[in-house]
Design a protein around this motif. Structure first.
Motif, short mmCIF file in Angstrom:
data_model
loop_
_atom_site.label_atom_id
_atom_site.label_comp_id
_atom_site.label_asym_id
_atom_site.label_seq_id
_atom_site.Cartn_x
_atom_site.Cartn_y
_atom_site.Cartn_z
N ILE A 1 4.91 14.99 -56.45
CA ILE A 1 4.65 13.72 -55.78
C ILE A 1 3.23 13.72 -55.19
O ILE A 1 2.48 12.74 -55.33
CB ILE A 1 5.69 13.48 -54.65
CG1 ILE A 1 7.08 13.25 -55.27
CG2 ILE A 1 5.29 12.29 -53.78
CD1 ILE A 1 8.20 13.16 -54.26
N GLY A 2 2.85 14.84 -54.60
CA GLY A 2 1.50 14.96 -54.03
C GLY A 2 0.43 14.76 -55.10
O GLY A 2 -0.54 14.04 -54.90
N ALA A 3 0.63 15.40 -56.25
CA ALA A 3 -0.35 15.28 -57.34
C ALA A 3 -0.41 13.84 -57.84
O ALA A 3 -1.49 13.31 -58.14
CB ALA A 3 0.03 16.22 -58.47
N LEU A 4 0.75 13.20 -57.88
CA LEU A 4 0.82 11.81 -58.35
C LEU A 4 0.06 10.89 -57.40
O LEU A 4 -0.73 10.04 -57.83
CB LEU A 4 2.29 11.41 -58.42
CG LEU A 4 2.65 10.33 -59.41
CD1 LEU A 4 2.39 10.82 -60.82
CD2 LEU A 4 4.11 9.93 -59.26
N GLY B 1 -3.15 12.65 -51.56
CA GLY B 1 -1.98 13.49 -51.83
C GLY B 1 -2.10 14.90 -51.30
O GLY B 1 -1.13 15.65 -51.31
N VAL B 2 -3.29 15.28 -50.82
CA VAL B 2 -3.49 16.68 -50.43
C VAL B 2 -2.52 17.13 -49.35
O VAL B 2 -1.93 18.22 -49.43
CB VAL B 2 -4.95 16.92 -49.99
CG1 VAL B 2 -5.10 18.23 -49.27
CG2 VAL B 2 -5.84 16.92 -51.22
N ALA B 3 -2.29 16.26 -48.34
CA ALA B 3 -1.37 16.64 -47.26
C ALA B 3 0.02 16.92 -47.82
O ALA B 3 0.68 17.88 -47.41
CB ALA B 3 -1.31 15.54 -46.22
N VAL B 4 0.42 16.09 -48.79
CA VAL B 4 1.73 16.29 -49.41
C VAL B 4 1.75 17.62 -50.18
O VAL B 4 2.76 18.33 -50.19
CB VAL B 4 2.07 15.10 -50.33
CG1 VAL B 4 3.42 15.28 -50.98
CG2 VAL B 4 2.03 13.80 -49.55
N ILE B 5 0.62 17.93 -50.83
CA ILE B 5 0.54 19.19 -51.56
C ILE B 5 0.72 20.37 -50.62
O ILE B 5 1.48 21.30 -50.89
CB ILE B 5 -0.84 19.31 -52.27
CG1 ILE B 5 -0.96 18.30 -53.41
CG2 ILE B 5 -1.08 20.73 -52.79
CD1 ILE B 5 -0.10 18.58 -54.61
N LEU C 1 2.24 20.36 -47.79
CA LEU C 1 3.64 20.35 -47.38
C LEU C 1 4.49 21.05 -48.44
O LEU C 1 5.34 21.89 -48.14
CB LEU C 1 4.12 18.91 -47.16
CG LEU C 1 5.61 18.76 -46.86
CD1 LEU C 1 5.90 19.23 -45.45
CD2 LEU C 1 6.08 17.32 -47.04
N GLY C 2 4.24 20.69 -49.70
CA GLY C 2 4.97 21.30 -50.80
C GLY C 2 4.76 22.80 -50.85
O GLY C 2 5.71 23.57 -51.04
#
Lengths: 283, 437
Positions: B173-176, B367-371, B373-374
């Motif tokens: 999702i982060g990458a997307l 998306g970096v923050a999501v990455i 988190l992942g």
């Protein structure tokens, strides 16, 4: 002065690794078992001291963590293998493993001698991209993970040797060098334990690499060959863990996967540096 | 009809809930990724990628990691992971929080099992005391004369695998998010120049921001030892003609403004001239070694420069003037700092100073923050799964006489058989030191 001390420690390391390896072979062959066994372990300890000294001196000389080129990485890799191995020998009382792990350290050092000229081995100035704390985390996790994978490779080889020996001797007392190996299921479980220890470390290594790349180049993942191959290595070990936990892939097939995984580790380091090109030109 | 569609959706669900599919997908992804490291990629090696055969190119092998079918593989893996996780959720929940004590001897793990004989009540008390002392969560249940118990320690370890698997979905999702909402670009400018963010070379996405960037200075600094220290760029953000932010950045020390990050990527030397044309003065900044040129407005005169560092004391700028497409320069020479010459009677050229050219990578990636988190979840999941493994211990007491009975205790073998044997051994020793069979 410091430089010559560093070179001296490197050769002490090479000498002690070589002798330690030979002593482990002797132990395995059953020659003067007690003496050769003790000698092997002591020599391995000397090798750790020598490599620690070489690494520390290199740090003093260059003022950087010793992880900025292929030579420094290999030196630290050998250190990691020795440390993880001696821990395993001490904790699990499994001396025969030395005869399969020390040769890996020996071959890596031979590679340094044969393919890296003196100019490649001296401390070099580091490109600005490498000036980051993340580099240290990144490589330290790599060292321990790779060191542990080297051990699991040794265990896999031992497993297969013992298995084929037992096959030919029809479950009678196994003969020859494999007689001193631990039981098959012990080897198998230890191999799993070592991989289960190293897998989170490999993951951490990839993550710290991503964080660092994001600082340095603005992309956490760019599918550069080194990154891709570390991912492939990761997938192989992930497959190992799944196959084992879910399908009961133990023994022979697991041992082959452990060997295969370490081949991917080596390719990630050597193959990518020497056959493929990319951002990761440091080591 | 309805039945058919239900049948189909069930079949699809079942297909996606299989771990085999996940492992096959992982295998294919590994294989394809490996191919991508051998076939030249456009993003890394555009020249060689051009030479790759048409069929391969058409199939996306030269931009493999952004090819639709590669993304489809990742997407399928994501769906597979979500479906698998959903199916396991309930089971993990029950194994963690709703453990039921065994009702029959057969439910005690076979592989790691011990028996203790003793007085029922006494055993019951000491089992409870030991479980409490060792930090187990446990329940005890009575069935007429018999009783049984089950206890779990480090129970959160059960969630490790689920968290690990879902973290992969978070990463995707982060990458997307990054590829849908972000952009990536590059520019190289000399000290003193200003460039609108919209004008940079963009390799991915679209720039929606409207501010400008001014390079105040760009430096290639060296340490006293002669080693390179770092490249430094002092830059300002200009919005509506006003400076709203300013920072010095260097490699590994990026600068973020409104979600747009500037990374020091490269550096080149250059020269700052002043051109005086009909009384109108303008700054001209050119790169060393003729890597950029200046065309005097309204003429076909081109100026290129190179820095002459042959003498240590002074730095001179070599210059060449070309006319139209002529191969040979029509005027060449060397300027000292502050010196002015006349160029073909058209303008006056003054060498002011050296100027650094800075190459900056510009990126916006929501998306970096999501990455991260992942990544955090991935790591937390793995630590739970491999370094925090739950121990489940259970037992049944079967009454033999009024007070006496046999307690059969077992530990779920899990991933570590040998160490769980030890756990059971210790447990039994502490409930009743003697009479272990």
């Amino acid at each position: 002065m410091l430089e010559s001390l560093e070179i001296a420690s490197f050769y002490i390391l090479l000498g002690s690794v070589t002798l330690s390896m030979l002593s482990y072979f002797m132990w395995l062959g059953g020659a003067k078992k007690e003496l050769s066994g003790q000698l092997a372990t002591y020599l391995a300890i000397i090798a750790i001291i020598a490599s620690s000294t070489a690494i520390t001196l290199r740090m003093v000389i260059s003022g950087n963590p010793p992880l900025t080129n292929g030579y420094e990485f290999l030196l630290t890799f050998v250190w990691g293998i020795l440390v993880v191995y001696l821990f395993a020998e001490y904790r699990y009382k499994i001396k025969a493993l030395g005869a399969f792990v020390l040769p890996i350290a020996f071959l890596l050092l031979m590679f340094v001698i044969m393919s890296m000229g003196p100019e490649e081995r001296i401390a070099q100035t580091i490109p600005p991209a490498l000036k980051s704390q993340w580099l240290t985390f990144h490589v330290v996790t790599a060292i321990f993970a790779y060191g542990a994978f080297a051990i699991s490779f040794g265990l896999g080889v031992m497993y297969l040797m013992k298995l084929s020996n037992e096959g030919t001797h029809k479950k009678s007392n196994s003969k020859g060098i494999v007689a001193s190996f631990p039981a098959l299921d012990k080897l198998d479980e230890l191999e799993y334990k070592v991989i289960a220890f190293a897998f989170p470390l490999l993951t951490l290594c990839i993550i710290t690499g991503a964080i660092w790349a994001n600082y340095a180049w603005g992309t956490y993942w760019s599918w550069d060959p080194k990154e891709t191959w570390s991912l492939i290595t990761w997938i192989i070990y992930a497959a190992y863990l799944h196959a084992r936990l879910m399908y009961g892939w133990k023994g022979k097939r697991a041992a082959w996967l452990a060997i295969f995984g370490f081949a991917a580790v080596l390719f990630t380091f050597f193959g990518v540096n020497y056959f493929l090109s990319g951002l990761h030109s440091y080591g | 009809m309805e039945e058919n569609s239900k049948d189909l959706s069930e079949r699809v669900w079942r297909a996606f809930s299989s771990m085999k599919l996940g492992l096959y997908l992982l295998g294919i992804i590994a294989l394809v990724s490996a191919i991508g490291t051998v076939v030249p990629q456009e993003a890394m090696n555009p020249e060689e990628a051009k030479a790759v055969g048409g069929v391969w190119k058409m199939m996306g092998f030269t931009h493999l990691y952004s090819a639709v079918w590669f993304r489809l593989l990742l997407g399928l893996l994501c769906i597979n992971l979500i479906v698998c996780s959903m199916q396991r959720l309930n089971g993990i929940y029950r194994r963690t929080f709703k453990l039921k004590p065994p009702t029959a001897l057969a439910q005690i793990p076979q592989k790691i099992r011990l028996e203790v004989k003793g007085e029922s009540d006494q055993l019951r008390e000491s089992v409870q005391a030991t479980l409490k002392e060792k930090g187990y969560h446990f329940t005890v249940s009575d069935q007429s004369e018999n009783w049984s118990f089950i206890g779990i320690k480090r129970r959160m370890g059960n969630w490790g695998s689920l968290i690990t698997h879902l973290s992969f979905v978070v990463l995707v999702i982060g990458a997307l998010l990054g590829s849908l909402l972000g952009f990536k670009g590059f520019f190289m400018e000399g000290a003193g120049s200003t460039i609108p963010i919209q004008a940079i070379e963009v390799s991915k996405g679209k720039v929606s921001e409207t501010f400008s960037v001014r390079i105040n200075s760009a430096e290639d600094r060296f340490l006293p030892s002669g080693e390179r220290d770092n490249w430094y760029t002092d830059m300002s953000i200009i919005e509506n003609g006003k400076e709203v932010a300013r920072k010095t950045l260097s490699v590994n020390h990026p600068f973020v403004y409104k979600g747009v990050t500037f990374y020091q990527a490269s550096f080149a030397n250059g020269v700052k001239f002043t051109v005086n044309m009909n009384g109108k003065k303008m700054p001209v900044i050119l790169r060393d070694q003729g890597q950029s040129y200046f065309q005097a407005p309204g003429t076909d005169l081109y100026l290129v420069t190179a820095i002459n560092t042959s003498s240590a004391q002074t730095v001179n700028a070599l210059y060449q003037i070309y006319k139209g497409n002529d191969e040979k320069p029509i005027q060449t020479g060397q300027l000292e700092k502050g010196q002015t010459i006349d160029v073909q009677g058209t303008y006056q050229l003054t060498f002011d100073n050296l100027a650094g050219f800075t190459g900056l990578q510009v990126k916006k990636d929501p998306g970096v923050a999501v990455i991260w988190l992942g990544c955090g979840l991935l790591l937390a999941g793995l630590l739970l799964a491999f370094y925090w493994q739950p121990i489940v211990i259970s037992g049944v007491l079967q009454a033999e006489t009024d007070k006496q009975g046999t307690l059969t205790v077992g530990v779920l073998s899990g991933k570590m058989i040998a160490s769980n044997h030890e756990v059971l051994q210790q447990f039994v020793t502490s409930i009743k030191p003697e009479k272990i069979t």
